[in-house]
Design a protein around this motif. Structure first.
Motif, mmCIF file in Angstrom:
data_model
loop_
_atom_site.group_PDB
_atom_site.id
_atom_site.type_symbol
_atom_site.label_atom_id
_atom_site.label_comp_id
_atom_site.label_asym_id
_atom_site.label_seq_id
_atom_site.Cartn_x
_atom_site.Cartn_y
_atom_site.Cartn_z
ATOM 1 N N ALA A 54 0.772 -1.200 -0.038
ATOM 2 C CA ALA A 54 0.053 0.114 0.096
ATOM 3 C C ALA A 54 0.863 1.431 0.043
ATOM 4 O O ALA A 54 1.924 1.546 1.002
ATOM 5 C CB ALA A 54 -0.815 0.030 1.231
ATOM 6 N N ARG A 55 0.804 2.094 -1.073
ATOM 7 C CA ARG A 55 1.688 3.212 -1.043
ATOM 8 C C ARG A 55 0.548 4.528 -0.779
ATOM 9 O O ARG A 55 -0.600 4.441 -1.497
ATOM 10 C CB ARG A 55 2.016 3.405 -2.340
ATOM 11 N N PRO A 56 0.880 5.526 -0.357
ATOM 12 C CA PRO A 56 0.043 6.778 -0.112
ATOM 13 C C PRO A 56 -0.052 7.326 -1.700
ATOM 14 O O PRO A 56 0.506 7.174 -2.186
ATOM 15 C CB PRO A 56 0.573 7.604 0.668
ATOM 16 N N ALA A 57 -1.329 7.717 -1.817
ATOM 17 C CA ALA A 57 -1.570 8.235 -3.055
ATOM 18 C C ALA A 57 -0.969 9.448 -3.306
ATOM 19 O O ALA A 57 -0.685 10.258 -2.147
ATOM 20 C CB ALA A 57 -3.305 8.548 -3.057
ATOM 21 N N LEU A 58 -0.785 9.863 -4.361
ATOM 22 C CA LEU A 58 -0.097 11.039 -4.964
ATOM 23 C C LEU A 58 -0.580 12.403 -4.195
ATOM 24 O O LEU A 58 -0.038 13.265 -3.791
ATOM 25 C CB LEU A 58 0.303 11.334 -6.237
ATOM 26 N N GLY A 59 -2.121 12.670 -4.316
ATOM 27 C CA GLY A 59 -2.872 13.540 -3.798
ATOM 28 C C GLY A 59 -2.706 13.773 -2.165
ATOM 29 O O GLY A 59 -2.782 14.829 -1.942
ATOM 30 N N THR A 60 -2.682 12.628 -1.593
ATOM 31 C CA THR A 60 -2.370 12.731 -0.104
ATOM 32 C C THR A 60 -1.007 13.415 0.215
ATOM 33 O O THR A 60 -0.866 14.351 1.190
ATOM 34 C CB THR A 60 -2.520 11.410 0.628
ATOM 35 N N ILE A 61 0.053 13.007 -0.388
ATOM 36 C CA ILE A 61 1.375 13.477 -0.266
ATOM 37 C C ILE A 61 1.301 14.891 -0.488
ATOM 38 O O ILE A 61 1.803 15.794 0.164
ATOM 39 C CB ILE A 61 2.359 12.642 -0.872
ATOM 40 N N LEU A 62 0.855 15.530 -1.925
ATOM 41 C CA LEU A 62 0.539 16.896 -2.091
ATOM 42 C C LEU A 62 -0.260 17.440 -1.083
ATOM 43 O O LEU A 62 0.178 18.462 -0.794
ATOM 44 C CB LEU A 62 0.012 16.864 -3.458
ATOM 45 N N PHE A 63 -1.330 17.043 -0.564
ATOM 46 C CA PHE A 63 -2.055 17.753 0.442
ATOM 47 C C PHE A 63 -1.261 18.109 1.425
ATOM 48 O O PHE A 63 -1.238 19.186 2.035
ATOM 49 C CB PHE A 63 -3.191 16.880 0.768
ATOM 50 N N PHE A 64 -0.501 17.142 2.168
ATOM 51 C CA PHE A 64 0.334 17.442 3.392
ATOM 52 C C PHE A 64 1.486 18.049 3.146
ATOM 53 O O PHE A 64 1.861 19.181 3.898
ATOM 54 C CB PHE A 64 0.733 15.931 3.869
ATOM 55 N N ALA A 65 2.021 18.134 1.874
ATOM 56 C CA ALA A 65 3.122 18.899 1.696
ATOM 57 C C ALA A 65 2.787 20.447 1.594
ATOM 58 O O ALA A 65 3.416 21.490 1.927
ATOM 59 C CB ALA A 65 3.801 18.835 0.325
ATOM 60 N N ILE A 66 1.587 20.506 0.985
ATOM 61 C CA ILE A 66 1.032 22.070 0.942
ATOM 62 C C ILE A 66 0.723 22.643 2.302
ATOM 63 O O ILE A 66 0.795 23.669 2.534
ATOM 64 C CB ILE A 66 -0.031 22.166 -0.117
ATOM 65 N N ALA A 67 -0.192 21.760 3.104
ATOM 66 C CA ALA A 67 -0.370 21.914 4.546
ATOM 67 C C ALA A 67 0.795 22.283 5.140
ATOM 68 O O ALA A 67 0.860 23.298 6.052
ATOM 69 C CB ALA A 67 -1.166 20.807 5.117
ATOM 70 N N PHE A 68 1.806 21.468 5.202
ATOM 71 C CA PHE A 68 3.126 21.766 5.888
ATOM 72 C C PHE A 68 3.758 23.307 5.422
ATOM 73 O O PHE A 68 4.178 23.884 6.421
ATOM 74 C CB PHE A 68 4.181 20.782 5.781
ATOM 75 N N ALA A 69 3.723 23.625 4.039
ATOM 76 C CA ALA A 69 4.340 24.752 3.688
ATOM 77 C C ALA A 69 3.448 25.905 4.124
ATOM 78 O O ALA A 69 4.228 26.951 4.594
ATOM 79 C CB ALA A 69 4.286 24.656 2.092
ATOM 80 N N LEU A 70 2.174 25.825 4.106
ATOM 81 C CA LEU A 70 1.472 26.964 4.657
ATOM 82 C C LEU A 70 1.890 27.151 6.194
ATOM 83 O O LEU A 70 1.784 28.362 6.421
ATOM 84 C CB LEU A 70 -0.067 26.414 4.281
#
Length: 99
Positions: free
Chosen positions: A5-21
């Motif tokens: 099970a790999r995390p979806a690209l959308g989930t990684i992108l969501f957390f990256a944007i949330a972290f950057a904000l």
């Protein structure tokens, strides 16, 4: 066939944007125009201006005192004598000047 099970690209992108904000807003809260450091600068400037105001108010009080002492209602002859000597540079005959 076994799938991991790999995390979806959308989930990684969501957390990256949330972290950057989160990083951006934390930086703005500390360093921004309305941040903690600016607040400390404003407090220090307010304290300095308060001290300068107190000094100016003391000067005004001193000038008001001198003005009252030289007014028509209350005339301080010693102060008048001191001021006329200072302005005119005159001495009494019984005084000695030491330079």
């Amino acid at each position: 066939m076994k799938r991991t099970a790999r995390p979806a690209l959308g989930t990684i992108l969501f957390f990256a944007i949330a972290f950057a904000l989160g990083i951006y807003f934390t930086f703005a809260a500390v360093q921004g125009d309305y941040g903690l450091f600016r607040r400390a600068e404003i407090d220090a400037e307010a304290k300095d201006l308060g001290n300068r105001l107190a000094a100016v108010q003391a000067q005004v009080a001193e000038m008001e005192n001198l003005t009252r002492r030289l007014s028509d209602d209350y005339l301080d002859l010693d102060l008048l004598d001191e001021q006329t000597r200072s302005v005119l540079g005159m001495l009494r005959s019984d005084e000695i000047v030491i330079r």
